[in-house]
Design a protein around this motif. Structure first.
Motif, PDB file in Angstrom:
ATOM      1  N   THR A   1      26.146 -16.910  24.070  1.00 16.54           N
ATOM      2  CA  THR A   1      24.573 -16.459  23.505  1.00 16.54           C
ATOM      3  C   THR A   1      23.794 -18.573  24.855  1.00 16.54           C
ATOM      4  OG1 THR A   1      24.944 -18.207  21.575  1.00 16.54           O
ATOM      5  CG2 THR A   1      24.012 -16.592  21.196  1.00 16.54           C
ATOM      6  N   ARG A   2      24.873 -19.042  25.209  1.00 11.83           N
ATOM      7  CA  ARG A   2      24.752 -20.146  25.744  1.00 11.83           C
ATOM      8  C   ARG A   2      24.909 -20.085  27.143  1.00 11.83           C
ATOM      9  NH1 ARG A   2      30.049 -23.285  27.082  1.00 11.83           N
ATOM     10  NH2 ARG A   2      31.087 -21.463  27.678  1.00 11.83           N
ATOM     11  N   ASP A   3      25.852 -18.996  27.278  1.00 10.96           N
ATOM     12  CA  ASP A   3      25.772 -18.312  28.678  1.00 10.96           C
ATOM     13  C   ASP A   3      24.604 -17.586  29.518  1.00 10.96           C
ATOM     14  OD1 ASP A   3      28.145 -19.880  29.133  1.00 10.96           O
ATOM     15  OD2 ASP A   3      29.019 -17.944  28.969  1.00 10.96           O
ATOM     16  N   GLU A   4      24.154 -16.355  28.114  1.00  6.74           N
ATOM     17  CA  GLU A   4      22.762 -16.007  28.097  1.00  6.74           C
ATOM     18  C   GLU A   4      21.663 -16.274  28.540  1.00  6.74           C
ATOM     19  OE1 GLU A   4      22.544 -12.403  25.597  1.00  6.74           O
ATOM     20  OE2 GLU A   4      24.275 -12.232  25.186  1.00  6.74           O
ATOM     21  N   LEU A   5      21.442 -17.587  27.974  1.00  6.50           N
ATOM     22  CA  LEU A   5      20.044 -19.019  27.859  1.00  6.50           C
ATOM     23  C   LEU A   5      21.135 -18.952  29.633  1.00  6.50           C
ATOM     24  CD1 LEU A   5      18.009 -19.766  26.859  1.00  6.50           C
ATOM     25  CD2 LEU A   5      19.611 -21.673  26.310  1.00  6.50           C
ATOM     26  N   VAL A   6      21.425 -19.910  29.637  1.00  3.71           N
ATOM     27  CA  VAL A   6      21.951 -19.984  31.418  1.00  3.71           C
ATOM     28  C   VAL A   6      21.354 -19.188  32.313  1.00  3.71           C
ATOM     29  CG1 VAL A   6      23.538 -20.645  33.342  1.00  3.71           C
ATOM     30  CG2 VAL A   6      23.486 -21.642  30.291  1.00  3.71           C
ATOM     31  N   LYS A   7      21.900 -17.888  32.254  1.00  5.94           N
ATOM     32  CA  LYS A   7      21.586 -16.356  33.229  1.00  5.94           C
ATOM     33  C   LYS A   7      20.517 -16.447  32.551  1.00  5.94           C
ATOM     34  CE  LYS A   7      22.668 -11.843  34.195  1.00  5.94           C
ATOM     35  NZ  LYS A   7      23.592 -11.071  33.499  1.00  5.94           N
ATOM     36  N   GLU A   8      19.141 -16.362  31.708  1.00  4.29           N
ATOM     37  CA  GLU A   8      18.309 -16.432  31.751  1.00  4.29           C
ATOM     38  C   GLU A   8      16.628 -17.689  32.567  1.00  4.29           C
ATOM     39  OE1 GLU A   8      16.456 -13.269  31.388  1.00  4.29           O
ATOM     40  OE2 GLU A   8      17.541 -13.020  30.432  1.00  4.29           O
ATOM     41  N   THR A   9      17.506 -18.181  32.744  1.00  2.86           N
ATOM     42  CA  THR A   9      17.206 -19.830  32.936  1.00  2.86           C
ATOM     43  C   THR A   9      17.033 -20.838  34.415  1.00  2.86           C
ATOM     44  OG1 THR A   9      18.414 -20.833  31.646  1.00  2.86           O
ATOM     45  CG2 THR A   9      16.055 -20.086  30.572  1.00  2.86           C
TER      46      THR A   9
ATOM     47  N   GLN B   1      23.154 -21.084  13.570  1.00  2.00           N
ATOM     48  CA  GLN B   1      22.859 -21.513  15.234  1.00  2.00           C
ATOM     49  C   GLN B   1      23.124 -20.709  16.000  1.00  2.00           C
ATOM     50  OE1 GLN B   1      25.859 -21.751  17.074  1.00  2.00           O
ATOM     51  NE2 GLN B   1      24.788 -23.652  18.586  1.00  2.00           N
ATOM     52  N   TRP B   2      24.159 -19.398  16.199  1.00  2.00           N
ATOM     53  CA  TRP B   2      24.385 -18.840  17.173  1.00  2.00           C
ATOM     54  C   TRP B   2      22.487 -18.052  17.431  1.00  2.00           C
ATOM     55  CZ3 TRP B   2      25.421 -14.448  16.436  1.00  2.00           C
ATOM     56  CH2 TRP B   2      26.622 -13.901  15.546  1.00  2.00           C
ATOM     57  N   GLY B   3      22.362 -17.317  16.573  1.00  4.68           N
ATOM     58  CA  GLY B   3      21.442 -16.796  16.061  1.00  4.68           C
ATOM     59  C   GLY B   3      20.247 -16.992  16.233  1.00  4.68           C
ATOM     60  N   HIS B   4      20.006 -17.967  16.091  1.00 10.71           N
ATOM     61  CA  HIS B   4      18.776 -18.853  16.829  1.00 10.71           C
ATOM     62  C   HIS B   4      18.820 -18.831  18.165  1.00 10.71           C
ATOM     63  CE1 HIS B   4      16.326 -22.297  17.292  1.00 10.71           C
ATOM     64  NE2 HIS B   4      15.426 -21.606  16.222  1.00 10.71           N
ATOM     65  N   VAL B   5      19.812 -18.971  18.546  1.00  8.61           N
ATOM     66  CA  VAL B   5      19.942 -18.746  20.120  1.00  8.61           C
ATOM     67  C   VAL B   5      19.525 -17.648  20.702  1.00  8.61           C
ATOM     68  CG1 VAL B   5      21.386 -19.438  22.677  1.00  8.61           C
ATOM     69  CG2 VAL B   5      20.991 -21.111  20.800  1.00  8.61           C
ATOM     70  N   ASP B   6      20.145 -16.453  19.810  1.00  6.45           N
ATOM     71  CA  ASP B   6      19.954 -14.734  20.356  1.00  6.45           C
ATOM     72  C   ASP B   6      18.739 -14.883  20.352  1.00  6.45           C
ATOM     73  OD1 ASP B   6      22.049 -13.115  21.203  1.00  6.45           O
ATOM     74  OD2 ASP B   6      22.815 -13.002  19.185  1.00  6.45           O
ATOM     75  N   ARG B   7      17.835 -14.661  19.036  1.00  6.83           N
ATOM     76  CA  ARG B   7      16.412 -14.570  18.856  1.00  6.83           C
ATOM     77  C   ARG B   7      15.319 -14.786  20.050  1.00  6.83           C
ATOM     78  NH1 ARG B   7      13.868 -13.254  13.993  1.00  6.83           N
ATOM     79  NH2 ARG B   7      11.607 -13.639  14.228  1.00  6.83           N
ATOM     80  N   HIS B   8      16.021 -16.153  20.386  1.00  4.66           N
ATOM     81  CA  HIS B   8      14.959 -16.688  21.497  1.00  4.66           C
ATOM     82  C   HIS B   8      15.541 -16.134  22.174  1.00  4.66           C
ATOM     83  CE1 HIS B   8      12.446 -19.218  18.878  1.00  4.66           C
ATOM     84  NE2 HIS B   8      13.445 -19.827  18.186  1.00  4.66           N
ATOM     85  N   LEU B   9      16.269 -16.050  23.155  1.00  7.90           N
ATOM     86  CA  LEU B   9      16.717 -15.076  24.361  1.00  7.90           C
ATOM     87  C   LEU B   9      15.672 -14.525  24.215  1.00  7.90           C
ATOM     88  CD1 LEU B   9      20.464 -15.310  24.123  1.00  7.90           C
ATOM     89  CD2 LEU B   9      18.973 -15.913  26.638  1.00  7.90           C
ATOM     90  N   ARG B  10      15.492 -13.078  22.906  1.00  7.06           N
ATOM     91  CA  ARG B  10      14.279 -12.719  22.793  1.00  7.06           C
ATOM     92  C   ARG B  10      13.073 -12.488  23.219  1.00  7.06           C
ATOM     93  NH1 ARG B  10      14.602  -9.014  17.446  1.00  7.06           N
ATOM     94  NH2 ARG B  10      13.245 -11.305  16.986  1.00  7.06           N
ATOM     95  N   GLN B  11      12.846 -13.455  22.834  1.00  4.30           N
ATOM     96  CA  GLN B  11      11.364 -14.391  22.997  1.00  4.30           C
ATOM     97  C   GLN B  11      11.016 -14.724  24.657  1.00  4.30           C
ATOM     98  OE1 GLN B  11      10.839 -17.554  21.311  1.00  4.30           O
ATOM     99  NE2 GLN B  11       7.963 -17.498  21.875  1.00  4.30           N
ATOM    100  N   ILE B  12      12.456 -15.012  25.613  1.00 10.84           N
ATOM    101  CA  ILE B  12      12.508 -15.588  26.557  1.00 10.84           C
ATOM    102  C   ILE B  12      12.142 -13.960  27.305  1.00 10.84           C
ATOM    103  CG2 ILE B  12      14.038 -16.669  28.415  1.00 10.84           C
ATOM    104  CD1 ILE B  12      14.828 -18.147  26.930  1.00 10.84           C
TER     105      ILE B  12
END
Length: 204
Positions: free
Chosen positions: A44-52, A182-193
């Motif tokens: 989830t960290r790496d996906e967030l970095v990739k998206e932003t 914790q990591w699911g919360h990042v997944d949820r907001h990746l969907r929002q991004i």
């Protein structure tokens, strides 16, 4: 900011001391549980970095509407939650182990499904973004806090399925389940991004 990081360091140090006092009985939290958590935290960290990581200032600041968060605000919200997860887990592992509570705890799947449900979740006031953090600094804020939590998961000797939150609910959460949030919360907001990026007015 230095005071904030000092508090995180102090909490982590306290947790390490308490863990050293735990006995070496067979743990409910297995090596597979640890690896599962590490893998999902990194994913989830790496996906967030990739998206932003390559967003322009305009893309960081874009709002779908006046009542919707920008990507910058979403990531600030995630960074604030990393501090909260650190505190919640550090308090949890200082509690006396109560493995018997697993008998009344919900299954892990409940927490996976809840965090990713389609229903709207309302952020508590203290987790709402300020909007004061500039663009890419939100990502740096998140990564700094996330690294502390990841290091804890990689090295802790605590039995995270035997330590529970203080709660009055009939279905208490153990610390492994808190980490699913914790990591699911990042997944949820990746969907929002990703949804923000599909808006027709999103800057190109």
């Amino acid at each position: 900011m230095k005071k904030l990081f000092f508090c995180l360091f102090l909490l982590t140090t306290t947790v390490a001391f308490v863990q050293a006092q735990e006995n070496t009985a067979a743990k409910l939290w297995t090596a597979a549980d640890r690896q599962y958590t590490i893998d999902n935290m990194k994913r989830t960290r790496d996906e967030l970095v990739k998206e932003t990581q390559n967003l322009t200032p305009a893309q960081w600041a874009f709002h779908e509407s006046a009542d919707r968060w920008s990507i910058g605000e979403i990531v600030e919200h995630l960074a604030l939650w990393e501090i909260i997860w650190n505190r919640e887990i550090s308090i949890g592992v200082r509690n006396k182990p109560t493995p018997e509570l697993n008998a009344s705890s919900r299954p892990d799947s409940y927490y996976n499904e809840f965090i990713m449900e389609d229903a709207k979740h309302n952020a508590s006031d203290y987790t709402k973004p300020t909007g004061f953090v500039e663009g890419k600094n939100n990502l740096a804020f998140f990564l700094r806090n996330h690294a502390i939590n990841l290091a804890f998961v990689e090295t802790t000797q605590a039995d995270l399925r035997a330590h529970f939150e203080f709660t009055g609910t009939p279905n208490p959460r153990n610390m492994h389940q808190v980490l699913i949030f914790q990591w699911g919360h990042v997944d949820r907001h990746l969907r929002q991004i990703r949804k923000v990026k599909t808006h027709p007015n999103y800057p190109k």
